[in-house]
Design a protein around this motif. Structure first.
Motif, PDB file in Angstrom:
ATOM      1  N   PRO A  99      90.446  -3.703  59.971  1.00  0.00           N
ATOM      2  CA  PRO A  99      89.696  -3.975  61.198  1.00  0.00           C
ATOM      3  C   PRO A  99      90.405  -4.968  62.118  1.00  0.00           C
ATOM      4  N   SER A 100      90.011  -4.920  63.361  1.00  0.00           N
ATOM      5  CA  SER A 100      90.446  -5.910  64.347  1.00  0.00           C
ATOM      6  C   SER A 100      89.239  -6.779  64.658  1.00  0.00           C
ATOM      7  N   PHE A 101      89.400  -8.068  64.569  1.00  0.00           N
ATOM      8  CA  PHE A 101      88.328  -8.987  64.922  1.00  0.00           C
ATOM      9  C   PHE A 101      88.528  -9.382  66.377  1.00  0.00           C
ATOM     10  N   LEU A 102      87.537  -9.087  67.187  1.00  0.00           N
ATOM     11  CA  LEU A 102      87.612  -9.371  68.613  1.00  0.00           C
ATOM     12  C   LEU A 102      86.584 -10.446  68.941  1.00  0.00           C
ATOM     13  N   LEU A 103      87.079 -11.610  69.340  1.00  0.00           N
ATOM     14  CA  LEU A 103      86.211 -12.737  69.671  1.00  0.00           C
ATOM     15  C   LEU A 103      85.894 -12.671  71.159  1.00  0.00           C
ATOM     16  N   ILE A 104      84.612 -12.631  71.483  1.00  0.00           N
ATOM     17  CA  ILE A 104      84.183 -12.481  72.872  1.00  0.00           C
ATOM     18  C   ILE A 104      83.421 -13.732  73.269  1.00  0.00           C
ATOM     19  N   CYS A 105      83.938 -14.434  74.264  1.00  0.00           N
ATOM     20  CA  CYS A 105      83.281 -15.647  74.744  1.00  0.00           C
ATOM     21  C   CYS A 105      82.116 -15.253  75.650  1.00  0.00           C
ATOM     22  N   PRO A 106      80.897 -15.703  75.335  1.00  0.00           N
ATOM     23  CA  PRO A 106      79.748 -15.343  76.153  1.00  0.00           C
ATOM     24  C   PRO A 106      79.736 -16.039  77.516  1.00  0.00           C
ATOM     25  N   CYS A 107      80.538 -17.084  77.650  1.00  0.00           N
ATOM     26  CA  CYS A 107      80.557 -17.843  78.911  1.00  0.00           C
ATOM     27  C   CYS A 107      81.520 -17.241  79.930  1.00  0.00           C
ATOM     28  N   CYS A 108      82.766 -17.022  79.517  1.00  0.00           N
ATOM     29  CA  CYS A 108      83.793 -16.554  80.456  1.00  0.00           C
ATOM     30  C   CYS A 108      84.182 -15.093  80.242  1.00  0.00           C
ATOM     31  N   GLN A 109      83.622 -14.469  79.216  1.00  0.00           N
ATOM     32  CA  GLN A 109      83.897 -13.066  78.879  1.00  0.00           C
ATOM     33  C   GLN A 109      85.327 -12.830  78.402  1.00  0.00           C
ATOM     34  N   ASN A 110      86.055 -13.893  78.094  1.00  0.00           N
ATOM     35  CA  ASN A 110      87.412 -13.737  77.585  1.00  0.00           C
ATOM     36  C   ASN A 110      87.355 -13.083  76.208  1.00  0.00           C
ATOM     37  N   VAL A 111      88.296 -12.168  75.957  1.00  0.00           N
ATOM     38  CA  VAL A 111      88.373 -11.479  74.667  1.00  0.00           C
ATOM     39  C   VAL A 111      89.669 -11.899  73.990  1.00  0.00           C
ATOM     40  N   THR A 112      89.542 -12.386  72.758  1.00  0.00           N
ATOM     41  CA  THR A 112      90.703 -12.795  71.982  1.00  0.00           C
ATOM     42  C   THR A 112      90.745 -11.975  70.713  1.00  0.00           C
ATOM     43  N   GLU A 113      91.887 -11.386  70.449  1.00  0.00           N
ATOM     44  CA  GLU A 113      92.061 -10.624  69.215  1.00  0.00           C
ATOM     45  C   GLU A 113      92.476 -11.598  68.121  1.00  0.00           C
ATOM     46  N   TYR A 114      91.665 -11.656  67.091  1.00  0.00           N
ATOM     47  CA  TYR A 114      91.898 -12.583  65.983  1.00  0.00           C
ATOM     48  C   TYR A 114      92.433 -11.794  64.803  1.00  0.00           C
ATOM     49  N   ASP A 115      93.635 -12.111  64.383  1.00  0.00           N
ATOM     50  CA  ASP A 115      94.278 -11.379  63.301  1.00  0.00           C
ATOM     51  C   ASP A 115      94.385 -12.293  62.093  1.00  0.00           C
ATOM     52  N   ASN A 116      93.665 -11.938  61.025  1.00  0.00           N
ATOM     53  CA  ASN A 116      93.686 -12.733  59.812  1.00  0.00           C
ATOM     54  C   ASN A 116      93.644 -11.773  58.624  1.00  0.00           C
ATOM     55  N   GLU A 117      94.789 -11.556  58.031  1.00  0.00           N
ATOM     56  CA  GLU A 117      94.915 -10.558  56.968  1.00  0.00           C
ATOM     57  C   GLU A 117      94.001 -10.856  55.784  1.00  0.00           C
ATOM     58  N   SER A 118      93.884 -12.127  55.389  1.00  0.00           N
ATOM     59  CA  SER A 118      93.035 -12.431  54.228  1.00  0.00           C
ATOM     60  C   SER A 118      91.566 -12.172  54.552  1.00  0.00           C
ATOM     61  N   MET A 119      91.159 -12.431  55.791  1.00  0.00           N
ATOM     62  CA  MET A 119      89.779 -12.142  56.186  1.00  0.00           C
ATOM     63  C   MET A 119      89.539 -10.636  56.186  1.00  0.00           C
ATOM     64  N   ASN A 120      90.520  -9.863  56.659  1.00  0.00           N
ATOM     65  CA  ASN A 120      90.414  -8.407  56.638  1.00  0.00           C
ATOM     66  C   ASN A 120      90.186  -7.902  55.221  1.00  0.00           C
ATOM     67  N   HIS A 121      91.031  -8.362  54.306  1.00  0.00           N
ATOM     68  CA  HIS A 121      90.936  -7.899  52.923  1.00  0.00           C
ATOM     69  C   HIS A 121      89.633  -8.360  52.270  1.00  0.00           C
ATOM     70  N   SER A 122      89.222  -9.598  52.560  1.00  0.00           N
ATOM     71  CA  SER A 122      87.967 -10.099  51.993  1.00  0.00           C
ATOM     72  C   SER A 122      86.790  -9.251  52.446  1.00  0.00           C
ATOM     73  N   LEU A 123      86.750  -8.909  53.722  1.00  0.00           N
ATOM     74  CA  LEU A 123      85.658  -8.093  54.246  1.00  0.00           C
ATOM     75  C   LEU A 123      85.670  -6.708  53.608  1.00  0.00           C
ATOM     76  N   ILE A 124      86.816  -6.078  53.574  1.00  0.00           N
ATOM     77  CA  ILE A 124      86.924  -4.731  53.008  1.00  0.00           C
ATOM     78  C   ILE A 124      86.543  -4.744  51.522  1.00  0.00           C
ATOM     79  N   ASP A 125      87.020  -5.746  50.789  1.00  0.00           N
ATOM     80  CA  ASP A 125      86.693  -5.853  49.363  1.00  0.00           C
ATOM     81  C   ASP A 125      85.202  -6.098  49.148  1.00  0.00           C
ATOM     82  N   ALA A 126      84.608  -6.973  49.963  1.00  0.00           N
ATOM     83  CA  ALA A 126      83.176  -7.272  49.830  1.00  0.00           C
ATOM     84  C   ALA A 126      82.338  -6.029  50.137  1.00  0.00           C
ATOM     85  N   LEU A 127      82.725  -5.293  51.163  1.00  0.00           N
ATOM     86  CA  LEU A 127      82.002  -4.068  51.484  1.00  0.00           C
ATOM     87  C   LEU A 127      82.125  -3.052  50.346  1.00  0.00           C
ATOM     88  N   ALA A 128      83.333  -2.889  49.827  1.00  0.00           N
ATOM     89  CA  ALA A 128      83.559  -1.935  48.741  1.00  0.00           C
ATOM     90  C   ALA A 128      82.749  -2.322  47.505  1.00  0.00           C
TER      91      ALA A 128
END
Length: 153
Positions: A99-128
């Motif tokens: 997955p791609s984690f997209l951080l969206i600021c509610p104030c300025c609407q800026n979108v930042t792509e957050y790339d964290n491989e360990s978070m990706n794997h943790s999420l996928i493993d937890a879901l599985a």
């Protein structure tokens, strides 16, 4: 905002990926990607079309939508459902099962792509472990950006 050098670097990388995958990066697709790269808050489809029309006056809505479909399909762009906008993928390294984690600021609407491989794997493993499988490539997270936090928003 990305510098001209960063935009050119990303375009060169996308061209290389397209050659490796034997997929065609048409001039319109390349233009759409470069326009998304220079729009830090992303663009709605019709905003993208308006910008394309500045260089290709004969462009029609299907022109923009086909370019967006290509960019989304090959991981070169993300759709931000909360904002109904599209942003260029800043990492160009996502796999279908990551997955791609997209951080969206509610104030300025800026979108930042957050790339964290360990978070990706943790999420996928937890879901599985719970018997689930992630179906979306983008995970949208509302989070106030550092600039807005500094301004006290």
């Amino acid at each position: 905002m990305m510098s001209d050098h960063d935009v050119q670097s990303a375009l060169t990388e996308v061209e290389s990926i397209c050659k490796q995958k034997s997929i065609q990066l048409t001039p319109i697709r390349k233009l759409a990607f470069s326009l998304l790269l220079t729009a830090p808050n992303g663009l709605k489809a019709y905003e993208l079309l308006d910008k394309i029309k500045l260089q290709k006056s004969s462009a029609t809505p299907p022109t923009a939508y086909r370019a967006l479909d290509f960019l989304l399909e090959h991981g070169f762009a993300h759709k931000i459902s909360k904002l109904n906008t599209f942003v260029a993928c800043k990492h160009l390294c996502h796999h279908a099962d990551t997955p791609s984690f997209l951080l969206i600021c509610p104030c300025c609407q800026n979108v930042t792509e957050y790339d964290n491989e360990s978070m990706n794997h943790s999420l996928i493993d937890a879901l599985a472990a719970s018997g689930f499988r992630l179906m979306e490539k983008e995970i949208e997270i509302t989070a106030t950006c550092p600039g807005c936090l500094t301004l006290g928003r």
